[in-house]
Scaffold this motif. Structure first.
Motif, PDB file in Angstrom:
ATOM      1  N   UNK A  13      22.534-108.486 -36.471  1.00 55.42           N
ATOM      2  CA  UNK A  13      22.422-109.419 -35.340  1.00 55.42           C
ATOM      3  C   UNK A  13      23.311-108.922 -34.200  1.00 55.42           C
ATOM      4  N   UNK A  14      22.763-108.898 -32.987  1.00 48.14           N
ATOM      5  CA  UNK A  14      23.519-108.350 -31.851  1.00 48.14           C
ATOM      6  C   UNK A  14      23.860-109.427 -30.824  1.00 48.14           C
ATOM      7  N   UNK A  15      25.069-109.316 -30.291  1.00 45.11           N
ATOM      8  CA  UNK A  15      25.571-110.225 -29.251  1.00 45.11           C
ATOM      9  C   UNK A  15      26.042-109.380 -28.078  1.00 45.11           C
ATOM     10  N   UNK A  16      25.515-109.656 -26.897  1.00 42.40           N
ATOM     11  CA  UNK A  16      26.035-109.043 -25.674  1.00 42.40           C
ATOM     12  C   UNK A  16      27.015-110.012 -25.040  1.00 42.40           C
ATOM     13  N   UNK A  17      28.225-109.538 -24.797  1.00 39.79           N
ATOM     14  CA  UNK A  17      29.248-110.381 -24.180  1.00 39.79           C
ATOM     15  C   UNK A  17      29.563-109.886 -22.777  1.00 39.79           C
ATOM     16  N   UNK A  18      29.560-110.832 -21.824  1.00 43.50           N
ATOM     17  CA  UNK A  18      30.007-110.596 -20.456  1.00 43.50           C
ATOM     18  C   UNK A  18      31.072-111.632 -20.128  1.00 43.50           C
ATOM     19  N   UNK A  19      32.012-111.259 -19.267  1.00 45.26           N
ATOM     20  CA  UNK A  19      33.105-112.195 -18.969  1.00 45.26           C
ATOM     21  C   UNK A  19      33.639-111.952 -17.564  1.00 45.26           C
ATOM     22  N   UNK A  20      34.329-112.958 -17.039  1.00 43.96           N
ATOM     23  CA  UNK A  20      35.134-112.838 -15.816  1.00 43.96           C
ATOM     24  C   UNK A  20      34.348-112.222 -14.659  1.00 43.96           C
ATOM     25  N   UNK A  21      33.395-112.998 -14.159  1.00 45.13           N
ATOM     26  CA  UNK A  21      32.493-112.539 -13.110  1.00 45.13           C
ATOM     27  C   UNK A  21      33.141-112.632 -11.721  1.00 45.13           C
ATOM     28  N   UNK A  22      33.864-113.716 -11.455  1.00 50.94           N
ATOM     29  CA  UNK A  22      34.563-113.912 -10.177  1.00 50.94           C
ATOM     30  C   UNK A  22      33.647-113.589  -8.997  1.00 50.94           C
ATOM     31  N   UNK A  23      32.532-114.295  -8.955  1.00 56.01           N
ATOM     32  CA  UNK A  23      31.493-113.979  -7.979  1.00 56.01           C
ATOM     33  C   UNK A  23      31.987-114.083  -6.546  1.00 56.01           C
ATOM     34  N   UNK A  24      31.636-113.101  -5.750  1.00 51.13           N
ATOM     35  CA  UNK A  24      31.688-113.185  -4.289  1.00 51.13           C
ATOM     36  C   UNK A  24      30.637-112.223  -3.738  1.00 51.13           C
ATOM     37  N   UNK A  25      30.286-112.390  -2.471  1.00 53.51           N
ATOM     38  CA  UNK A  25      29.065-111.796  -1.926  1.00 53.51           C
ATOM     39  C   UNK A  25      29.135-110.305  -1.643  1.00 53.51           C
ATOM     40  N   UNK A  26      30.339-109.707  -1.648  1.00 52.64           N
ATOM     41  CA  UNK A  26      30.452-108.321  -1.206  1.00 52.64           C
ATOM     42  C   UNK A  26      30.807-107.345  -2.322  1.00 52.64           C
ATOM     43  N   UNK A  27      31.667-107.744  -3.230  1.00 54.80           N
ATOM     44  CA  UNK A  27      32.159-106.800  -4.226  1.00 54.80           C
ATOM     45  C   UNK A  27      31.635-107.096  -5.633  1.00 54.80           C
ATOM     46  N   UNK A  28      32.033-108.219  -6.206  1.00 52.81           N
ATOM     47  CA  UNK A  28      31.678-108.461  -7.613  1.00 52.81           C
ATOM     48  C   UNK A  28      30.184-108.640  -7.821  1.00 52.81           C
ATOM     49  N   UNK A  29      29.461-109.023  -6.786  1.00 49.40           N
ATOM     50  CA  UNK A  29      28.010-109.186  -6.929  1.00 49.40           C
ATOM     51  C   UNK A  29      27.351-107.886  -7.382  1.00 49.40           C
ATOM     52  N   UNK A  30      27.923-106.745  -7.020  1.00 51.23           N
ATOM     53  CA  UNK A  30      27.327-105.449  -7.374  1.00 51.23           C
ATOM     54  C   UNK A  30      27.378-105.204  -8.881  1.00 51.23           C
TER      55      UNK A  30
END
Length: 293
Positions: A56-73
């Protein structure tokens, strides 16, 4: 706190990190690294994992801190990469927004909580047959947790707040539990586990990795966390010059605490400065293994 002219180890490390950050920004290295998510592949054996869940596989993502210029990429790139990995389940371990450093007024916190909506619009494209589930991080809980939770739910990302859900394969099942943020929420691990038979395999989503000390006292098999960013800057021979509260004992990678296995993901986005040094954005792909196989 009085100001001292004495050069402490903490000041030295911080100064070194600032110097390294400046050099990285000047050369574009730290900024470039922050845009390219890397996949970490892990196999984690769990003693109580049913045979049906071996592989069984789990993909983990964390700490997105969205903003329109940098983290969105890197967020957009991570969604594309995860969908190409075809995981059975996706775990999102918090911090979809960022609390401002200097302005903690209610109006400012509400404005920053609005960024959960464009973040959730991107994350709704994640695909897994067992679904995707989220928990809140300290920035989510410290801004406007109701708004962040609503944005995620509205984009088909359920948020586990002190509750659990069963995951079934044939006649076998395991459980996925999530707690509210430990620093600024109202975490209740007892409530999260109350419907789970004590003999059944349980995976806990908890934003702060150092909560593992408490989780290890319960019948939890695996804890998935984020929060630390791995320091965001990792200096060879030194490590991270700065780590947040409850992210200092277990800042990155795989740990064993008693019968509990912990994995700390170093995150996708950035905070305060859009750079990463020796801490590229991370997608973790975990393959569970049954020891009975």
């Amino acid at each position: 706190m009085p100001i001292s002219g004495k050069l402490t180890r903490r000041k030295f490390l911080y100064t070194s990190a600032v110097a390294a950050s400046g050099a990285a920004v000047g050369g574009g290295w730290g900024f470039s690294e922050s845009n390219h998510p890397q996949v970490t592949h892990l196999e984690i054996p769990l003693t109580r994992l049913p045979h049906a869940f071996d592989g069984f596989t789990i993909a983990q993502l964390s700490d997105f801190h969205y903003e329109d210029h940098f983290s969105v990429v890197p967020i957009r790139k991570a969604v594309e990469i995860v969908n190409g990995l075809h995981p059975d389940l996706i775990a999102l371990t918090g911090d979809f927004v960022t609390v401002p450093l200097l302005d903690g007024s209610p109006g400012s916190l509400r404005r920053h909580a609005q960024t959960a909506e464009p973040c959730a619009r991107i994350l709704q494209d994640l695909r897994a047959p067992m679904g995707k589930f989220a928990i809140l991080g300290n920035h989510d809980a410290g801004s406007d947790p109701v708004r962040v939770t609503r944005a995620l739910h509205d984009h088909h990302v359920p948020v586990l707040v002190n509750r659990s859900v069963p995951l079934e394969r044939g006649k076998d099942r395991i459980w996925l539990a999530g707690i509210d943020d430990v620093l600024y929420g109202r975490p209740d691990v007892g409530l999260a586990l109350e419907n789970i038979p004590s003999t059944e395999c349980t995976i806990l989503l908890a934003h702060e990795p150092d909560f593992a000390d408490e989780a290890s006292l319960t019948p939890i098999d695996l804890q998935l966390s984020g929060h630390s960013h791995g320091g965001q800057i990792w200096l060879p021979g030194i490590g991270a010059p700065w780590l947040p509260p409850l992210g200092r004992r277990f800042p990155r990678g795989l740990y064993k605490i008693g019968n509990l296995t912990l994995y700390t993901n170093i995150g996708i986005g950035t905070i305060r400065a859009p750079i990463r040094i020796n801490c590229p954005p991370e997608i973790t792909l975990i393959t569970l293994r049954s020891k009975s196989v």
